[in-house]
Design a protein around this motif. Structure first.
Motif, mmCIF file in Angstrom:
data_model
loop_
_atom_site.group_PDB
_atom_site.id
_atom_site.type_symbol
_atom_site.label_atom_id
_atom_site.label_comp_id
_atom_site.label_asym_id
_atom_site.label_seq_id
_atom_site.Cartn_x
_atom_site.Cartn_y
_atom_site.Cartn_z
ATOM 1 N N ASN A 93 3.270 -15.551 -4.015
ATOM 2 C CA ASN A 93 3.183 -15.605 -5.476
ATOM 3 C C ASN A 93 2.310 -14.494 -6.057
ATOM 4 O OD1 ASN A 93 4.827 -17.945 -5.608
ATOM 5 N ND2 ASN A 93 3.044 -19.240 -5.191
ATOM 6 N N THR A 94 2.226 -13.366 -5.343
ATOM 7 C CA THR A 94 1.547 -12.176 -5.857
ATOM 8 C C THR A 94 2.512 -10.998 -5.760
ATOM 9 O OG1 THR A 94 0.650 -11.304 -3.773
ATOM 10 C CG2 THR A 94 -0.583 -13.096 -4.837
ATOM 11 N N VAL A 95 2.058 -9.834 -6.186
ATOM 12 C CA VAL A 95 2.904 -8.642 -6.087
ATOM 13 C C VAL A 95 3.162 -8.251 -4.633
ATOM 14 C CG1 VAL A 95 2.249 -7.711 -8.328
ATOM 15 C CG2 VAL A 95 0.862 -7.163 -6.314
ATOM 16 N N ALA A 96 2.381 -8.817 -3.700
ATOM 17 C CA ALA A 96 2.567 -8.509 -2.275
ATOM 18 C C ALA A 96 3.510 -9.485 -1.585
ATOM 19 C CB ALA A 96 1.213 -8.520 -1.560
ATOM 20 N N ASP A 97 4.012 -10.459 -2.321
ATOM 21 C CA ASP A 97 4.886 -11.479 -1.721
ATOM 22 C C ASP A 97 6.060 -10.814 -0.999
ATOM 23 O OD1 ASP A 97 6.035 -13.882 -1.044
ATOM 24 O OD2 ASP A 97 6.024 -14.684 -3.083
ATOM 25 N N GLY A 98 6.241 -11.180 0.264
ATOM 26 C CA GLY A 98 7.336 -10.626 1.048
ATOM 27 C C GLY A 98 6.957 -9.444 1.914
ATOM 28 N N TRP A 99 5.679 -9.029 1.870
ATOM 29 C CA TRP A 99 5.283 -7.873 2.679
ATOM 30 C C TRP A 99 5.517 -8.131 4.165
ATOM 31 C CZ3 TRP A 99 1.937 -7.832 6.732
ATOM 32 C CH2 TRP A 99 1.045 -8.895 6.853
ATOM 33 N N ILE A 100 5.379 -9.398 4.565
ATOM 34 C CA ILE A 100 5.508 -9.696 5.993
ATOM 35 C C ILE A 100 6.929 -9.423 6.485
ATOM 36 C CG2 ILE A 100 6.071 -12.169 5.769
ATOM 37 C CD1 ILE A 100 4.043 -12.578 8.136
ATOM 38 N N ASP A 101 7.925 -9.553 5.615
ATOM 39 C CA ASP A 101 9.300 -9.224 5.999
ATOM 40 C C ASP A 101 9.420 -7.730 6.296
ATOM 41 O OD1 ASP A 101 10.135 -11.882 5.582
ATOM 42 O OD2 ASP A 101 10.461 -11.500 3.456
ATOM 43 N N ASP A 102 8.784 -6.911 5.456
ATOM 44 C CA ASP A 102 8.778 -5.464 5.698
ATOM 45 C C ASP A 102 8.081 -5.140 7.009
ATOM 46 O OD1 ASP A 102 10.028 -5.058 3.247
ATOM 47 O OD2 ASP A 102 8.126 -4.820 2.174
ATOM 48 N N ALA A 103 6.974 -5.846 7.276
ATOM 49 C CA ALA A 103 6.211 -5.584 8.495
ATOM 50 C C ALA A 103 7.022 -5.916 9.741
ATOM 51 C CB ALA A 103 4.910 -6.385 8.475
ATOM 52 N N VAL A 104 7.750 -7.030 9.702
ATOM 53 C CA VAL A 104 8.577 -7.403 10.852
ATOM 54 C C VAL A 104 9.671 -6.364 11.080
ATOM 55 C CG1 VAL A 104 10.241 -9.092 11.716
ATOM 56 C CG2 VAL A 104 8.085 -9.867 10.713
ATOM 57 N N LYS A 105 10.269 -5.880 9.999
ATOM 58 C CA LYS A 105 11.302 -4.846 10.136
ATOM 59 C C LYS A 105 10.717 -3.570 10.726
ATOM 60 C CE LYS A 105 14.114 -6.573 6.296
ATOM 61 N NZ LYS A 105 14.567 -6.323 4.888
ATOM 62 N N PHE A 106 9.490 -3.236 10.339
ATOM 63 C CA PHE A 106 8.833 -2.058 10.908
ATOM 64 C C PHE A 106 8.626 -2.238 12.410
ATOM 65 C CE2 PHE A 106 5.041 0.266 12.231
ATOM 66 C CZ PHE A 106 5.321 1.547 11.769
ATOM 67 N N TRP A 107 8.144 -3.423 12.789
ATOM 68 C CA TRP A 107 7.969 -3.725 14.223
ATOM 69 C C TRP A 107 9.302 -3.602 14.954
ATOM 70 C CZ3 TRP A 107 7.289 -9.395 16.213
ATOM 71 C CH2 TRP A 107 7.155 -9.391 17.601
ATOM 72 N N GLU A 108 10.339 -4.190 14.393
ATOM 73 C CA GLU A 108 11.658 -4.158 15.033
ATOM 74 C C GLU A 108 12.150 -2.722 15.232
ATOM 75 O OE1 GLU A 108 13.488 -8.408 13.386
ATOM 76 O OE2 GLU A 108 13.798 -6.561 12.251
ATOM 77 N N SER A 109 11.840 -1.866 14.270
ATOM 78 C CA SER A 109 12.307 -0.479 14.374
ATOM 79 C C SER A 109 11.548 0.307 15.424
ATOM 80 C CB SER A 109 12.179 0.215 13.018
ATOM 81 O OG SER A 109 10.818 0.405 12.671
ATOM 82 N N ASN A 110 10.431 -0.238 15.908
ATOM 83 C CA ASN A 110 9.616 0.471 16.896
ATOM 84 C C ASN A 110 9.503 -0.276 18.223
ATOM 85 O OD1 ASN A 110 8.331 2.962 15.513
ATOM 86 N ND2 ASN A 110 8.152 1.322 13.986
ATOM 87 N N MET A 111 10.323 -1.325 18.403
ATOM 88 C CA MET A 111 10.271 -2.072 19.670
ATOM 89 C C MET A 111 10.703 -1.211 20.848
ATOM 90 S SD MET A 111 11.727 -5.802 18.612
ATOM 91 C CE MET A 111 10.768 -6.946 17.612
#
Length: 642
Positions: A624-642
């Motif tokens: 419920n802040t402007v950062a809501d959903g950042w964790i989805d971006d972080a997981v995608k970043f991890w996935e792109s570097n596995m």
């Protein structure tokens, strides 16, 4: 146990804040310490998998089978209903190649009063040879008399309401045309369809105990599933044992009239305790299958996988042969046993512990919950004063979790209920990272460990490190929520409880522990990620550097996910790094964080940076802040570097 509360003067706390925000130094490195936390040789080994452990079925089977009352074959006052369920699968012999699509159906029994607001146990019931999915209960338009039997059992409250699924191992809705060899081959391959297609189709449509059809959710409620079958359906039952122990804990093989590779089938239980599964085998003395079942039971009695009276039972009905009367009576008794009046001890415990935690639950109630055994105290900061009289609403504030913002009591409740439910359904939710011998020599080691938020078996893992200024561990806001959300995406997540004075050693030990026990934990040891906020981000970045990882004797992470820390050291040996921070963070300057990632980028290291307007330090998930959903971006970043 070392539960000493550290009280730091305000001047020292200010120094810690500056250090966690800007300094390059590794706090309390203690490189001359007498033990190496990262040494994999000293890491304790998990002896057997506890990930799917449950209490099993412990009640005694009846000495004599009960005959079905004649009146039960008549219509009950309260009648359940039959439905047809269609689903797509692949022809069994080409399943791996997925070269031939089939649309199949199952007949589903829903008990009287079925509602989406309740959860139901489920019985997957396979037919015998030369039959199909309609043979046991009929069809919605033309139900069999045995459907009346089930209605009456539930109407008379002799069994709890249960969903029954009648599938078929046949490739179509026809029969196997009397081809015994074909039927055996179809049974041998049926597990692919059962696990990958049928169970998800059923449990996405109907209200069972599975929260979703993600593997981890299906596996976590295995104790609420029974697989059984008569004759060729009994062959399917043993194959379900061989390939589906992750999904089923109860099995009802009835009159299995053929030779099977028993020892090979039973090897599926090598990573389970005997209390993790229960098998009740039934046949009749005049059944041609009797000799086969008798031989198999003798092998069970001498095997390492079964103990009669504890995790398997054997019943023989005098004079019964291989026919429909026997099949119905055996199924009837199986229903009474597995879903009847004398519920198992585990069922009784589940009934008595179904009350969920709420924001009004007291800390003392959480700590005394059987699911949390003797490690519940580590759910809350051991280095801060947390009164047992405080409610979960009371503790969800910055007076307990200093330096944090947007602390959500509802998330605290969700986390605790998730852990409790996983434990009550047989999962192991906590792992010590030091041995009893080590703890005996250094009591502070008891204040460490890993809370496990299990994802899909065999998936990669992440370690979450909460901040707290190297004064305490703010896990309930800064690592537990992250671990829970990542596990929902199918990945395995561990939240580390560490000692603030030996944070890097404890993180190194945690990495070593997981890698050494990867097979038992059912995680992929390669391509893991390190996460952290504030002080925890400093830990993740440090151990994410190949040089520091080598110093501690651990492999390098494939990605580092860090929040709000002013850590500035960089080198060409740092891991790919994702970072986020608020522009109103008075501890970790967003421009300092951005500058470090620009340096990593100049080395050719993948990076991703986000700054969120107006957010302060310690926003956690940022819900419920402007950062809501950042964790989805972080997981995608991890996935792109596995």
């Amino acid at each position: 146990m070392n539960n000493k509360i550290k009280r730091l003067p305000m001047l020292l706390i200010s120094s810690v804040l500056l250090m966690t925000g800007c300094s390059n130094s590794i706090k309390n490195d203690n490189s001359n310490n007498s033990y190496s936390a990262g040494s994999i040789d000293s890491v304790p080994t998990i002896q057997s998998s506890e990930a799917n452990k449950n209490s099993g079925t412990v009640k005694t089977v009846p000495q004599e089978l009960e005959e079905i009352p004649n009146e039960y074959f008549s219509s009950a006052e309260k009648q359940g209903k039959l439905e047809e369920l269609s689903y797509d699968t692949y022809e069994s012999f080409s399943y791996e190649d997925r070269s031939q699509m089939l649309t199949k159906r199952a007949i589903v029994y829903l008990p009287y009063g079925y509602t989406e607001n309740e959860q139901y146990d489920i019985f997957y019931l396979m037919h015998g040879g030369w039959s199909n999915e309609t043979s046991t209960l009929g069809t919605p338009d033309s139900p069999n008399d045995f459907k009346n039997v089930i209605d009456n059992l539930i109407s008379d409250e002799r069994i709890k309401p249960v969903i029954i699924v009648c599938p078929t191992y046949n490739n179509t809705s026809g029969d196997d045309s009397g081809d015994f060899s074909l039927a055996m081959d179809l049974n041998r391959n049926y597990h692919n369809e059962l696990i990958n297609d049928l169970i998800p189709a059923v449990e996405s449509k109907y209200s069972t105990y599975a929260e979703s059809t993600a593997k981890k959710d299906l596996i976590s409620v295995r104790d609420h599933r029974l697989f059984g079958g008569f004759s060729m359906g009994s062959v399917a039952t043993w194959r379900a044992f061989q390939y589906g122990l992750d999904y089923f804990s109860k099995f009802l093989p009835m009159s299995c009239g053929t030779t099977l590779d028993d020892e090979e089938i039973w090897k599926a239980a090598e990573n389970y305790e005997q209390s993790d599964y229960f098998v009740w085998s039934i046949t009749g003395t005049s059944d041609f299958a009797y000799s086969y079942v008798e031989s198999r039971v003798q092998k069970m009695r001498s095997s390492d996988y079964f103990t009669e009276g504890e995790n398997f039972a054997y019943s023989v009905k005098d004079g019964y042969s291989h026919n429909g009367t026997a099949a119905m009576e055996y199924i009837y008794n199986g229903l009474l046993y597995f879903f009847g009046e004398a519920y198992s001890e585990k069922d009784a415990k589940a009934i008595s512990t179904t009350d969920d935690f709420t924001t009004e639950t007291k800390v003392s109630e959480v700590l005394s919950a059987p699911a949390f055994e003797d490690f519940g105290r580590l759910l809350f900061p051991v280095d801060r004063s947390v009164s047992g009289d405080m409610t979960l609403e009371d503790i969800s504030n910055s007076s307990i979790y200093t330096w944090y913002s947007y602390i959500d009591p509802d998330k605290t409740v969700e986390i605790l209920n998730s852990l409790k439910n996983d434990a009550e359904n047989g999962g192991q939710i906590f792992y010590p990272i030091y041995s009893d011998e080590e703890i005996a020599k250094d009591a502070s080691l008891a204040d460490t460990g890993l809370f496990f938020f299990k994802g899909d078996p065999g998936e990669k893992f992440a370690i979450m490190n909460a901040g707290g200024g190297f004064v305490y561990v703010g896990a309930m806001h800064d690592s537990f929520p992250h671990a829970l959300e990542v596990s929902k995406k199918g990945y395995n997540a561990f939240a580390l409880i560490y000692r603030p004075d030996y944070a890097y050693y404890d993180l190194a030990r945690a990495i070593s522990f997981i890698v050494k026990n990867a097979d038992v934990l059912e995680v992929d040891p390669n391509g893991f990620s390190l996460w952290g906020g504030s002080a925890g981000a400093r830990m993740a970045a440090t151990l994410g550097n190949a040089d520091y990882a080598a110093q501690y004797g651990v492999p390098q992470a494939s990605a580092v996910i860090m929040q709000y820390t002013g850590y500035t050291y960089s080198s060409k040996n740092d891991a790919p790094t994702y970072a986020c921070v608020g522009t109103n963070d008075g501890i970790a300057n967003w421009q300092i964080m951005q500058k470090r990632l620009q340096e990593l980028d100049s080395y050719g290291i993948p990076t991703e940076f986000h700054s969120y307007d107006g957010l302060p330090h310690g926003f956690g998930l940022g819900t419920n802040t402007v950062a809501d959903g950042w964790i989805d971006d972080a997981v995608k970043f991890w996935e792109s570097n596995m």
